[in-house]
Design an enzyme around this catalytic site. Sequence first.
Site: not given
Length: 206
Positions: A20, A91, A147, A186
């Site tokens: 993302s 992370e 997605c 998604c």
Amino acid sequence: MSQNKTKKGSLEVICGPMFSGKSEELIRRLRRAEIAQQNVSVFKHAIDDRYNIENVTSHNGTKLPAHATDNGSHLLAKVQTKKYTVVGIDEVQFYTHDIISTICALVEKGARVIVAGLDMDYRGVPFGPMPTLLAIADSVTKLKAICTECGDDAHFSQLLAGNDPAIEKDVQPILVAASDKFTARCRACHDTDIKFGNTKQNESLR
Ligand code: ADP
Ligand code: ZN
């Protein structure tokens, strides 16, 4: 306003699924702080050796040198809190809950702390210290990937076994695998045999 008010720092959380752009966004904010000649310290969890243990690395190849550590007190000891201290942690979901008090201590000392991490694991279960960090943050940025099934916005990380969705019993909850074992999905395309909030089995995950 009190004349004696001590200036505190702040906590920014960048979250979302894999791919993302969390690392990209973290690197972008830290680079801007460096350009402003602020005192920047960068950390990543030591468990993540996908690329180079000394770098925060984005999937598109941008990177920033980082200290690798899995320990909150080591991290705290490495940061010299000065005026305009900026601390980046990538992370962050892999740290134990101790990282929360480490981050709070830095914020109390006046640091601007920016953390990036997965909000959910591949099952859709909130990940490690993330729920608390999201709750106490000054600002939250929830990013979406694309997605790979349908092209919509994706906020789940899909674990794959070969080309198929992985089955729960075959894998560990915290799994650091090569990024080619994951893809972004998604809600409609996310395929797992256990989902947070769906079944009785999930009681044990909370
Ligand atoms: P994260 O830290 O959230 O895993 P990165 O910052 O490492 O994300 O990587 C983001 C980059 O990954 C994007 O800029 C893009 O070049 C690449 N990418 C690969 N697959 C996808 C996808 N399915 N959706 C969005 N970006 C993707
Ligand atoms: Zn989809």
